[in-house]
Scaffold this motif. Structure first.
Motif, PDB file in Angstrom:
ATOM      1  N   THR A 113       0.833  -1.208   0.000  1.00  0.00           N
ATOM      2  CA  THR A 113       0.000   0.000   0.000  1.00  0.00           C
ATOM      3  C   THR A 113       0.862   1.250   0.000  1.00  0.00           C
ATOM      4  OG1 THR A 113      -1.802  -1.113   1.168  1.00  0.00           O
ATOM      5  CG2 THR A 113      -1.744   1.297   1.268  1.00  0.00           C
ATOM      6  N   ARG A 114       1.875   1.278   0.857  1.00  0.00           N
ATOM      7  CA  ARG A 114       2.743   2.458   0.909  1.00  0.00           C
ATOM      8  C   ARG A 114       3.485   2.650  -0.410  1.00  0.00           C
ATOM      9  NH1 ARG A 114       7.399   3.820   5.470  1.00  0.00           N
ATOM     10  NH2 ARG A 114       8.359   5.574   4.365  1.00  0.00           N
ATOM     11  N   LEU A 115       3.990   1.574  -0.979  1.00  0.00           N
ATOM     12  CA  LEU A 115       4.701   1.686  -2.250  1.00  0.00           C
ATOM     13  C   LEU A 115       3.779   2.202  -3.344  1.00  0.00           C
ATOM     14  CD1 LEU A 115       6.772  -1.616  -2.104  1.00  0.00           C
ATOM     15  CD2 LEU A 115       7.680   0.713  -1.961  1.00  0.00           C
ATOM     16  N   THR A 116       2.557   1.682  -3.381  1.00  0.00           N
ATOM     17  CA  THR A 116       1.595   2.141  -4.381  1.00  0.00           C
ATOM     18  C   THR A 116       1.307   3.621  -4.223  1.00  0.00           C
ATOM     19  OG1 THR A 116       0.563  -0.046  -4.490  1.00  0.00           O
ATOM     20  CG2 THR A 116      -0.728   1.802  -5.304  1.00  0.00           C
ATOM     21  N   GLU A 117       1.163   4.080  -2.979  1.00  0.00           N
ATOM     22  CA  GLU A 117       0.849   5.485  -2.711  1.00  0.00           C
ATOM     23  C   GLU A 117       1.959   6.423  -3.151  1.00  0.00           C
ATOM     24  OE1 GLU A 117      -2.057   5.101   1.215  1.00  0.00           O
ATOM     25  OE2 GLU A 117       0.097   5.334   1.478  1.00  0.00           O
ATOM     26  N   HIS A 118       3.202   5.932  -3.163  1.00  0.00           N
ATOM     27  CA  HIS A 118       4.323   6.807  -3.490  1.00  0.00           C
ATOM     28  C   HIS A 118       4.846   6.629  -4.913  1.00  0.00           C
ATOM     29  CE1 HIS A 118       5.099   8.637   0.475  1.00  0.00           C
ATOM     30  NE2 HIS A 118       4.528   7.539   0.925  1.00  0.00           N
ATOM     31  N   VAL A 119       4.361   5.612  -5.610  1.00  0.00           N
ATOM     32  CA  VAL A 119       4.848   5.338  -6.955  1.00  0.00           C
ATOM     33  C   VAL A 119       3.845   5.735  -8.031  1.00  0.00           C
ATOM     34  CG1 VAL A 119       5.535   3.463  -8.528  1.00  0.00           C
ATOM     35  CG2 VAL A 119       6.424   3.517  -6.200  1.00  0.00           C
ATOM     36  N   TYR A 120       2.549   5.745  -7.659  1.00  0.00           N
ATOM     37  CA  TYR A 120       1.505   6.016  -8.636  1.00  0.00           C
ATOM     38  C   TYR A 120       0.701   7.267  -8.273  1.00  0.00           C
ATOM     39  CZ  TYR A 120       2.394   1.326 -10.430  1.00  0.00           C
ATOM     40  OH  TYR A 120       2.982   0.216 -10.960  1.00  0.00           O
ATOM     41  N   GLU A 121      -0.013   7.787  -9.283  1.00  0.00           N
ATOM     42  CA  GLU A 121      -0.844   8.959  -9.091  1.00  0.00           C
ATOM     43  C   GLU A 121      -2.100   8.610  -8.295  1.00  0.00           C
ATOM     44  OE1 GLU A 121       0.294   7.949 -11.971  1.00  0.00           O
ATOM     45  OE2 GLU A 121       1.540   9.553 -12.819  1.00  0.00           O
ATOM     46  N   GLN A 122      -2.875   9.644  -7.993  1.00  0.00           N
ATOM     47  CA  GLN A 122      -4.033   9.526  -7.123  1.00  0.00           C
ATOM     48  C   GLN A 122      -5.078   8.543  -7.644  1.00  0.00           C
ATOM     49  OE1 GLN A 122      -6.424  13.100  -6.739  1.00  0.00           O
ATOM     50  NE2 GLN A 122      -6.691  12.743  -4.566  1.00  0.00           N
ATOM     51  N   ASP A 123      -5.288   8.498  -8.963  1.00  0.00           N
ATOM     52  CA  ASP A 123      -6.374   7.687  -9.507  1.00  0.00           C
ATOM     53  C   ASP A 123      -5.966   6.267  -9.859  1.00  0.00           C
ATOM     54  OD1 ASP A 123      -4.734   8.318 -11.585  1.00  0.00           O
ATOM     55  OD2 ASP A 123      -6.294   9.144 -12.895  1.00  0.00           O
ATOM     56  N   PHE A 124      -4.782   5.824  -9.403  1.00  0.00           N
ATOM     57  CA  PHE A 124      -4.336   4.469  -9.699  1.00  0.00           C
ATOM     58  C   PHE A 124      -5.141   3.459  -8.887  1.00  0.00           C
ATOM     59  CE2 PHE A 124      -1.546   0.794  -8.909  1.00  0.00           C
ATOM     60  CZ  PHE A 124      -1.255   0.433 -10.212  1.00  0.00           C
ATOM     61  N   ASP A 125      -5.381   2.280  -9.476  1.00  0.00           N
ATOM     62  CA  ASP A 125      -6.119   1.211  -8.801  1.00  0.00           C
ATOM     63  C   ASP A 125      -5.272   0.645  -7.663  1.00  0.00           C
ATOM     64  OD1 ASP A 125      -7.596  -0.940  -7.992  1.00  0.00           O
ATOM     65  OD2 ASP A 125      -7.421  -2.059  -9.878  1.00  0.00           O
ATOM     66  N   ARG A 126      -5.642   0.972  -6.434  1.00  0.00           N
ATOM     67  CA  ARG A 126      -4.844   0.561  -5.275  1.00  0.00           C
ATOM     68  C   ARG A 126      -4.919  -0.945  -5.013  1.00  0.00           C
ATOM     69  NH1 ARG A 126      -3.653   5.376  -2.460  1.00  0.00           N
ATOM     70  NH2 ARG A 126      -3.326   6.880  -4.138  1.00  0.00           N
ATOM     71  N   ASP A 127      -5.870  -1.645  -5.618  1.00  0.00           N
ATOM     72  CA  ASP A 127      -5.982  -3.088  -5.422  1.00  0.00           C
ATOM     73  C   ASP A 127      -5.164  -3.877  -6.442  1.00  0.00           C
ATOM     74  OD1 ASP A 127      -7.743  -2.796  -3.284  1.00  0.00           O
ATOM     75  OD2 ASP A 127      -9.473  -2.644  -4.615  1.00  0.00           O
ATOM     76  N   SER A 128      -4.473  -3.171  -7.316  1.00  0.00           N
ATOM     77  CA  SER A 128      -3.699  -3.836  -8.355  1.00  0.00           C
ATOM     78  C   SER A 128      -2.520  -4.595  -7.744  1.00  0.00           C
ATOM     79  CB  SER A 128      -3.186  -2.794  -9.351  1.00  0.00           C
ATOM     80  OG  SER A 128      -2.271  -3.381 -10.241  1.00  0.00           O
ATOM     81  N   ASN A 129      -2.117  -5.682  -8.411  1.00  0.00           N
ATOM     82  CA  ASN A 129      -0.949  -6.448  -7.952  1.00  0.00           C
ATOM     83  C   ASN A 129       0.309  -6.063  -8.721  1.00  0.00           C
ATOM     84  OD1 ASN A 129      -1.412  -7.534 -10.457  1.00  0.00           O
ATOM     85  ND2 ASN A 129      -1.193  -9.678  -9.810  1.00  0.00           N
TER      86      ASN A 129
END
Length: 222
Positions: free
Chosen positions: A173-189
């Motif tokens: 979750t933390r990596l996703t929050e810092h690597v992708y923009e706001q509208d990125f699918d946070r449930d993605s693998n």
């Protein structure tokens, strides 16, 4: 690294957003002070580029409100106001750096990278870790044996975040929050996919999995 760009000049904002994205930043955009203040408080940005002359709420007020709430995110102010006392006001409000308009995008980029490194207690002009040297301009990695490998945009953003946070457990979750923009699918693998790709390039011992906590970038390998 995730960046919030607060700028109401659409042409300038679009230009900066495109350029900063090409340089490996996940960029979110706000064009008024109210939205900017909310986003800066709710999202885990690594850095914010803040214009002062904003509609709905002045940038200086936004910055003051962030700091009063204990929000210590690094902030670079952009402004056409070049009077020395206005710069002093910006620093007193909690700004970390200040850039007057007009400016060259290359200078803004250099200031952003320097401030991020400083915020992560990294010295020098490049990111290095146990023989790995990250070329932030070319988005390549040099291995201890001298080989230079190309990185995709996502690989580069992910590796840069790992190298800025060595030895720390980083959840997906933390990596996703810092690597992708706001509208990125946070449930993605996709994070798992790109961690696997980095392991293939750097060696599996560089990024270890800690069950229940996430991934750890190992600064020193045997």
């Amino acid at each position: 690294m995730r960046l919030l760009l607060v700028e109401d000049d659409k042409l300038l904002a679009d230009t900066l957003r495109r350029t900063l994205a090409q340089q490996g930043f996940a960029v979110d955009l706000a064009d008024n002070g109210i939205d900017a203040e909310f986003m800066g408080n709710e999202e885990p940005y690594d850095i914010i580029v803040l214009d002062l002359g904003l509609p709905e709420r002045p940038g200086l007020e936004v910055l003051k409100n962030w700091r009063q709430r204990g929000n210590r995110v690094p902030v670079i102010i952009l402004t056409a106001r070049n009077a020395w006392h206005e710069r002093v006001d910006g620093f007193k409000a909690g700004a970390d750096d200040y850039l007057g308009k007009p400016f060259h995008v290359e200078e803004l980029s250099a200031r952003i990278q320097a401030l991020i490194r400083r915020n992560h207690a990294q010295s020098g002009q490049t990111l290095e870790s146990n023989g790995l040297v990250l070329d932030e301009e070319q988005q390549k990695i040099r291995l201890p044996d001298g080989r230079v490998l190309e990185l995709t945009g996502t690989e580069f953003r992910l590796l840069r975040y790992f190298m800025l946070n060595p030895g720390k457990p980083l959840s997906k979750t933390r990596l996703t929050e810092h690597v992708y923009e706001q509208d990125f699918d946070r449930d993605s693998n996709l994070i798992e996919v790109y961690v696997s790709r980095l392991r293939d390039k750097l060696g599996k011992e560089r990024i270890v999995t800690r069950r229940g906590q996430g991934y750890i970038f190992v600064a020193k390998t045997q």
